[in-house]
Write a protein that holds these residues in place. Sequence first.
Motif, PDB file in Angstrom:
ATOM      1  N   SER A   8     -56.336  40.340  39.074  1.00 42.64           N
ATOM      2  CA  SER A   8     -56.528  40.339  37.618  1.00 42.64           C
ATOM      3  C   SER A   8     -55.197  40.468  36.866  1.00 42.64           C
ATOM      4  O   SER A   8     -55.066  41.256  35.934  1.00 42.64           O
ATOM      5  N   GLY A   9     -54.208  39.696  37.313  1.00 44.03           N
ATOM      6  CA  GLY A   9     -52.925  39.656  36.619  1.00 44.03           C
ATOM      7  C   GLY A   9     -51.972  40.790  36.941  1.00 44.03           C
ATOM      8  O   GLY A   9     -50.868  40.828  36.419  1.00 44.03           O
ATOM      9  N   ARG A  10     -52.382  41.730  37.780  1.00 46.15           N
ATOM     10  CA  ARG A  10     -51.511  42.855  38.148  1.00 46.15           C
ATOM     11  C   ARG A  10     -51.020  42.650  39.566  1.00 46.15           C
ATOM     12  O   ARG A  10     -51.742  42.137  40.404  1.00 46.15           O
ATOM     13  N   ARG A  11     -49.809  43.092  39.833  1.00 44.10           N
ATOM     14  CA  ARG A  11     -49.246  42.970  41.181  1.00 44.10           C
ATOM     15  C   ARG A  11     -49.574  44.228  41.961  1.00 44.10           C
ATOM     16  O   ARG A  11     -49.209  45.329  41.561  1.00 44.10           O
ATOM     17  N   LEU A  12     -50.258  44.051  43.073  1.00 42.64           N
ATOM     18  CA  LEU A  12     -50.594  45.168  43.952  1.00 42.64           C
ATOM     19  C   LEU A  12     -49.636  45.174  45.136  1.00 42.64           C
ATOM     20  O   LEU A  12     -49.372  44.140  45.730  1.00 42.64           O
ATOM     21  N   LEU A  13     -49.136  46.350  45.459  1.00 42.88           N
ATOM     22  CA  LEU A  13     -48.165  46.498  46.540  1.00 42.88           C
ATOM     23  C   LEU A  13     -48.786  47.218  47.722  1.00 42.88           C
ATOM     24  O   LEU A  13     -49.581  48.134  47.554  1.00 42.88           O
ATOM     25  N   ASP A  38     -49.322  65.701  40.178  1.00 44.66           N
ATOM     26  CA  ASP A  38     -49.250  64.327  39.666  1.00 44.66           C
ATOM     27  C   ASP A  38     -49.137  63.359  40.846  1.00 44.66           C
ATOM     28  O   ASP A  38     -48.042  62.904  41.169  1.00 44.66           O
ATOM     29  N   PRO A  39     -50.254  63.036  41.497  1.00 41.24           N
ATOM     30  CA  PRO A  39     -50.181  62.142  42.657  1.00 41.24           C
ATOM     31  C   PRO A  39     -49.838  60.709  42.247  1.00 41.24           C
ATOM     32  O   PRO A  39     -50.124  60.289  41.122  1.00 41.24           O
ATOM     33  N   ILE A  40     -49.202  59.989  43.148  1.00 40.43           N
ATOM     34  CA  ILE A  40     -48.879  58.590  42.895  1.00 40.43           C
ATOM     35  C   ILE A  40     -50.205  57.822  42.766  1.00 40.43           C
ATOM     36  O   ILE A  40     -51.130  58.055  43.540  1.00 40.43           O
ATOM     37  N   PRO A  41     -50.332  56.932  41.782  1.00 44.23           N
ATOM     38  CA  PRO A  41     -51.585  56.193  41.614  1.00 44.23           C
ATOM     39  C   PRO A  41     -51.767  55.161  42.734  1.00 44.23           C
ATOM     40  O   PRO A  41     -50.843  54.411  43.047  1.00 44.23           O
ATOM     41  N   TYR A  42     -52.953  55.145  43.316  1.00 44.51           N
ATOM     42  CA  TYR A  42     -53.222  54.210  44.405  1.00 44.51           C
ATOM     43  C   TYR A  42     -54.717  53.883  44.440  1.00 44.51           C
ATOM     44  O   TYR A  42     -55.531  54.538  43.817  1.00 44.51           O
ATOM     45  N   ALA A  54     -46.940  48.349  38.251  1.00 45.45           N
ATOM     46  CA  ALA A  54     -46.620  48.905  36.932  1.00 45.45           C
ATOM     47  C   ALA A  54     -46.921  50.404  36.877  1.00 45.45           C
ATOM     48  O   ALA A  54     -46.129  51.187  36.345  1.00 45.45           O
ATOM     49  N   LYS A  55     -48.054  50.815  37.445  1.00 44.07           N
ATOM     50  CA  LYS A  55     -48.418  52.233  37.443  1.00 44.07           C
ATOM     51  C   LYS A  55     -47.470  53.057  38.305  1.00 44.07           C
ATOM     52  O   LYS A  55     -47.118  54.182  37.958  1.00 44.07           O
ATOM     53  N   VAL A  56     -47.033  52.488  39.426  1.00 36.30           N
ATOM     54  CA  VAL A  56     -46.099  53.191  40.313  1.00 36.30           C
ATOM     55  C   VAL A  56     -44.756  53.398  39.615  1.00 36.30           C
ATOM     56  O   VAL A  56     -44.170  54.479  39.693  1.00 36.30           O
ATOM     57  N   ALA A  60     -43.059  56.905  38.779  1.00 35.83           N
ATOM     58  CA  ALA A  60     -41.718  57.236  39.279  1.00 35.83           C
ATOM     59  C   ALA A  60     -40.831  57.758  38.146  1.00 35.83           C
ATOM     60  O   ALA A  60     -40.041  58.683  38.357  1.00 35.83           O
ATOM     61  N   GLU A  61     -40.955  57.181  36.959  1.00 32.44           N
ATOM     62  CA  GLU A  61     -40.180  57.675  35.813  1.00 32.44           C
ATOM     63  C   GLU A  61     -40.583  59.110  35.475  1.00 32.44           C
ATOM     64  O   GLU A  61     -39.719  59.963  35.232  1.00 32.44           O
TER      65      GLU A  61
END
Length: 77
Positions: A8-13, A38-42, A54-56, A60-61
């Motif tokens: 849906s237009g987002r890049r998944l890693l 604050d867990p990393i979004p997955y 984008a969420k990662v 990270a910021e």
Amino acid sequence: MDEYTEHSGRRLLKEAEVCRLLNVSRDGIRRFRLDPVDPIPYGMAGRRYLYDEAKVLKWAERAAKRDYQRRVKQYLR
């Protein structure tokens, strides 16, 4: 193109790509997922962990700012 690359237009890693992006080990990524504050979004697809790029990057910021603030407070004590 990998089956998980775009959704849906987002890049998944994949986990290995996040490791390279953040320059951390797989164990480091696991610790980030288990962080109670604050867990990393997955997400998961079967048994595979997937990360929205984008969420990662936003996470990270926040994590870098939080780590910097912690170090400053420690220094000022």
